[in-house]
Design a protein around this motif. Structure first.
Motif, PDB file in Angstrom:
ATOM      1  N   ASN A 198      -4.121  44.318 -36.466  1.00 43.96           N
ATOM      2  CA  ASN A 198      -4.431  43.089 -35.744  1.00 43.96           C
ATOM      3  C   ASN A 198      -4.256  43.372 -34.251  1.00 43.96           C
ATOM      4  N   GLU A 200      -5.072  41.812 -31.500  1.00 43.54           N
ATOM      5  CA  GLU A 200      -4.585  40.736 -30.635  1.00 43.54           C
ATOM      6  C   GLU A 200      -3.065  40.575 -30.770  1.00 43.54           C
ATOM      7  N   ALA A 201      -2.582  40.631 -32.014  1.00 41.95           N
ATOM      8  CA  ALA A 201      -1.139  40.500 -32.222  1.00 41.95           C
ATOM      9  C   ALA A 201      -0.406  41.712 -31.651  1.00 41.95           C
ATOM     10  N   ALA A 202      -1.024  42.883 -31.743  1.00 39.82           N
ATOM     11  CA  ALA A 202      -0.399  44.082 -31.186  1.00 39.82           C
ATOM     12  C   ALA A 202      -0.239  43.924 -29.672  1.00 39.82           C
ATOM     13  N   ARG A 203      -1.283  43.391 -29.041  1.00 39.53           N
ATOM     14  CA  ARG A 203      -1.223  43.195 -27.598  1.00 39.53           C
ATOM     15  C   ARG A 203      -0.146  42.175 -27.253  1.00 39.53           C
ATOM     16  N   ALA A 204      -0.094  41.102 -28.034  1.00 32.84           N
ATOM     17  CA  ALA A 204       0.908  40.068 -27.786  1.00 32.84           C
ATOM     18  C   ALA A 204       2.313  40.595 -28.030  1.00 32.84           C
ATOM     19  N   SER A 205       2.433  41.688 -28.779  1.00 34.50           N
ATOM     20  CA  SER A 205       3.746  42.279 -29.013  1.00 34.50           C
ATOM     21  C   SER A 205       4.127  43.238 -27.904  1.00 34.50           C
ATOM     22  N   GLY A 206       3.313  43.318 -26.873  1.00 31.93           N
ATOM     23  CA  GLY A 206       3.638  44.166 -25.738  1.00 31.93           C
ATOM     24  C   GLY A 206       3.170  45.600 -25.896  1.00 31.93           C
ATOM     25  N   ILE A 207       2.333  45.855 -26.885  1.00 34.87           N
ATOM     26  CA  ILE A 207       1.827  47.211 -27.087  1.00 34.87           C
ATOM     27  C   ILE A 207       0.650  47.466 -26.149  1.00 34.87           C
TER      28      ILE A 207
ATOM     29  N   THR B 342      -2.534  35.913 -33.288  1.00 24.81           N
ATOM     30  CA  THR B 342      -1.735  36.611 -32.285  1.00 24.81           C
ATOM     31  C   THR B 342      -0.310  36.887 -32.722  1.00 24.81           C
ATOM     32  N   SER B 357       7.786  44.748 -31.402  1.00 24.84           N
ATOM     33  CA  SER B 357       7.869  44.625 -29.948  1.00 24.84           C
ATOM     34  C   SER B 357       9.027  45.409 -29.364  1.00 24.84           C
TER      35      SER B 357
END
Lengths: 316, 499
Positions: A198, A200-207, B342, B357
């Motif tokens: 996912n 988008e979720a990876a990006r939202a996790s700061g990756i 997200t 994270s």
């Protein structure tokens, strides 16, 4: 409770179904042909699959991120030609063609990754373009002629034995353990799965999604560079026409190995098993004197069958 | 007694972990407008999706004009005489108005299914004329305004000869003037003898349009009554329930020093001039209607989208936030509105999602140390009482409430000072909701600063120390907890900016 059991049973099947299938195929072939289960033949199979398996391991990184790489076969050609150009006798030490081959691959991978992430070109298109670019590059560098007259030490990589085992098999083993570790035990590996699962979720996790994807393409193409060196060394020539449609065999091994083309699910162990299944079936059909035209049909059917089986198990 | 149009008997629908609808029975007369109200997660959308054949597996019985409906697909529902104007409109943007209206039932020659282009155009024109809509059938959908697209959807519904037309929050994205036209169309449909099921959270529309109103709460039907026999206050009480006070824990600590200040934040075409501050230990509620820009503001704050105006100060120092990685480094945590998009990586395990994270906390350089990872994740699972067999379970197999706790746990593992929660209780059970509320309050009392975006007014009123209300991308009102009320928030949300 029952659901929980069901679930773990399905998991078990999923995990070991491929091994079971592999063992059944081996058993059937060995019953039909006594030559199959002999040490020389097994070594032969492993050597035959080594290049495809290395490419398949490489493209597993990319497919796990949800991408695809169609330029592998051309990278094999261009890196093989490049390495061979630097491997004439009395010119450079062995390390030079090796570094040039592998880093050439890595650079192409970084380029692919940049085009895909920065310019938002679909991976299919970007690497399709690179497939032609790298093929053209190989022809330009070699002037369209095979690059031959290579050092013995260079030819040893693809043709020599170490401890009685062909070197390509040892290299494959090394690549496998390296990749297994990277994907299972490092943050990079975790991020690759996350981006494919996912984005988008990876990006939202700061990756850093861009960096992760570029790295996957770089590793993939770097391993293709390694495969290019082995290929050139094995046939003792840098062939600009080498490796045509190798990417499809590699992707086939990944798919048979249970890695999802949508990304996020799969493993290099599955990929190697997929490459082994393809290799064993090719070898079995050879031993049984099945004409090679039929072999292609069989391989195609197996790819489709494996994916259907995988989906059936997944949906349970 | 007018003819009975639609009859629902004992409709129930269960999703993994949630009873979305529990024995809902309802009768709607022909030629009436029936409003359905309820908070988010009350079951309105689920009920309508069942009516539309989107969820073939449900319990209960649906009768249309006395005939038992047994539809398993949208196509069957449409042919049966039920159609729906969706909240998010569904159309093919590159196609023309005519092509969209007749999509799937194009007039065509028998041979080769050749489409009769002229016929298509003429029939669309007639249809639009009949509905009193002034639209060119040849225009492409993407060139129309939202309200015009909605008109096309209504025309499409009429083209099916629908006896029941469902409208799901139709005015959420259109202007007041366009809404007026919509209302007159609703009146036309009604006078033609068809029935409108009108889902809304704007109570003034209920009193303006509807003959009867049904209140849903947590999957149960609370009451159905004639609009003349009720008023706003009564409806709100029925929507929110009476146990309100018990599920929202009270603050035990006074707020600490200011930690975040946002000055004139803006993103072109989305929102502008957003200014607010936040202190440790405080819960700031952000209210507003759909598409008011709430989610967009917090997404910018967390670096998911770029902002092009304004300044952000954290701990009295100006900062720039360009990516979620920046935001996490600065001590922000984000729990997104949409877990599936997200929040979570569905194919990874609970453990891997929790640590995603903060892998650096359980890694030695680039190498993950499995024991440390397990320890961290298990601690979170225990702290938030996430119900899972173990950390290796795939996160997609958990219930909504537990998935939400995983997202929260992931954000908390970064030990954020500022926690942004976007619709933290959407789509989860009341039980899980109250657990989440307790957690939020405990975090605030422990000195964290919390921004909570919510469409659930009860939640906003119950949890927030201060409230800002957005309308069309600007702040239309600010309220302290003591002065806040449902009506005041609603008034600001609808655009009145008196302060």
């Amino acid at each position: 409770m029952i659901q929980g059991n069901d679930h773990s049973f399905a998991d078990l099947l999923q995990k070991y179904g491929l091994i079971v299938a592999f063992l059944i195929i081996c058993a059937v072939i060995s019953l039909l042909s006594p030559a199959f289960l002999t040490v020389p033949n097994i070594v032969n199979v492993l050597r035959q699959i080594s290049i495809n398996a290395i490419l398949a391991i490489g493209v597993t990184y990319v497919i796990l991120t949800g991408g695809i790489d169609l330029s592998l076969g051309s990278i094999v050609a261009i890196t093989g030609v490049l390495a061979a150009t630097f491997a004439h006798p009395n010119t450079h030490p062995l390390i030079v063609p090796l570094l040039i081959g592998i880093s050439g691959g890595i650079l192409i991978g970084i380029f692919n990754g940049m085009v895909i992430t920065r310019f938002k070109v679909a991976p299919f298109i970007a690497t399709l373009g690179m497939m032609t670019i790298a093929r053209g590059g190989a022809l330009i560098i070699s002037g369209g002629r095979p690059v031959s007259n290579l050092t013995d030490s260079f030819n040893f990589i693809g043709g020599g034995d170490l401890f009685g085992c062909p070197l390509p098999i040892l290299i494959l083993a090394g690549v496998f353990f390296f990749s297994y570790f990277i994907l299972k035990n490092t943050t990079l590996g975790r991020y690759i799965y996350a981006v494919g699962g996912n984005e988008e979720a990876a990006r939202a996790s700061g990756i850093n999604v861009t960096k992760t994807r570029i790295t996957a393409y770089a590793i993939c193409s770097g391993l293709a560079g390694l495969a290019g060196i082995i290929q050139a060394s094995r046939i003792t020539t840098g062939q600009p026409n080498a490796g045509i449609s190798y990417e499809l065999d590699a992707i086939a091994a990944v798919v048979i190995g249970g890695t999802s083309l949508a990304g996020g699910i799969g493993s290099v162990a599955g990929t190697v098993l997929g490459a082994l299944i393809i290799g064993v079936i090719n070898n079995g059909l050879d031993l049984l004197n099945v004409p090679s035209y039929y072999q292609q049909v069989v391989k195609g059917l197996i790819i489709i069958g494996a994916v259907i089986l995988d989906r059936e198990q997944g949906s349970k | 007694m007018p003819e009975r149009m639609l009859e629902l008997r004992g409709i129930s629908k269960r999703f993994p972990g949630v009873m979305a609808l529990d024995g809902v029975s309802l009768e709607v007369a022909a030629g009436t407008v029936h409003a359905i109200v309820g908070e988010n997660g009350a079951g309105k959308s689920t009920l309508m999706k069942i009516l539309m054949g989107l969820y073939p597996q449900y319990q209960g019985e649906i009768r249309l004009q006395g005939r038992k409906m047994d539809h398993q697909s949208v196509k069957q529902a449409l042919n049966g005489g039920i159609s729906m104007i969706h909240q998010e409109l569904t159309y093919v943007p590159h196609m023309t108005v005519a092509e969209n209206i007749f999509l799937g039932k194009e007039p065509c020659y028998k041979l080769l299914k050749w489409i009769k282009g002229r016929d298509l155009h003429a029939r669309t024109e007639a249809l639009l004329h009949q509905a009193g809509m002034d639209l060119d059938p040849g225009r492409r959908m993407r060139d129309l305004s939202v309200a015009e697209r909605q008109m096309v959807e209504i025309a499409k519904a009429i083209s099916y000869d629908s006896r029941v037309i469902i409208m799901d929050e139709p005015t959420s994205a259109i202007s007041e003037r366009e809404a007026q036209r919509l209302f007159s169309m609703v009146a036309d449909i009604k006078s033609s003898g068809s029935t409108v099921l009108y889902i809304t959270h704007k109570l003034d529309e209920v009193f303006r349009l509807a003959d009867e109103v049904t209140v849903l709460r947590d999957g149960h039907l609370v009451e159905t009554c004639k609009v003349e026999e009720t008023d706003t206050e009564q409806l709100v009480a029925m929507m929110v329930g009476r146990q309100l006070k018990d599920i929202f824990p009270k603050r035990t600590q006074d707020p600490g020093p200011e930690i975040l200040a946002v000055k004139n934040l803006g993103r072109k075409g989305v929102f502008r001039d957003i200014s607010f501050s936040l202190r440790r230990g405080e819960v700031l509620g952000i209210a507003g209607l759909m598409a008011a820009g709430r989610t967009e503001v917090v997404r910018c704050l967390f670096g998911l989208d770029p902002y092009d105006q304004g300044r952000i100060f954290i701990r009295n120092r100006e900062v720039t936030i360009k990516s979620p990685a920046d935001a996490i480094r600065l001590g922000l945590g984000f729990v997104s509105e949409d877990r599936a998009i997200t929040g979570l990586i569905p194919c990874l395990s609970v453990r891997k999602n929790i640590t995603l994270s903060n892998l650096n906390r359980c890694a030695w350089g680039p190498v993950i140390v499995p024991n440390r990872e397990r320890q961290l994740a298990d601690q979170t699972i225990a702290d938030l009482s996430i119900k899972t067999t173990n950390g290796d379970q795939r996160v997609s197999t958990l219930s909504g409430g537990n998935q939400q706790k995983v997202v929260l746990g992931k954000a908390l593992l970064g030990q954020p000072d500022i926690l942004i929660l976007d619709e933290p209780t959407r789509g989860i059970d009341v039980g899980a909701k109250s657990e989440i509320y307790k957690l939020i309050r405990a975090l605030a009392d422990a000195g964290k600063a919390i921004i909570m975006v919510s469409s659930d007014l009860g939640e906003i009123l119950g949890m927030s120390d201060r409230i800002i209300v957005l309308h069309k991308g600007t702040i239309s009102g600010r309220l302290r907890q003591e002065e806040a009320s449902q009506e005041k928030i609603m008034k600001y949300a609808l655009g009145s900016t008196r302060q």
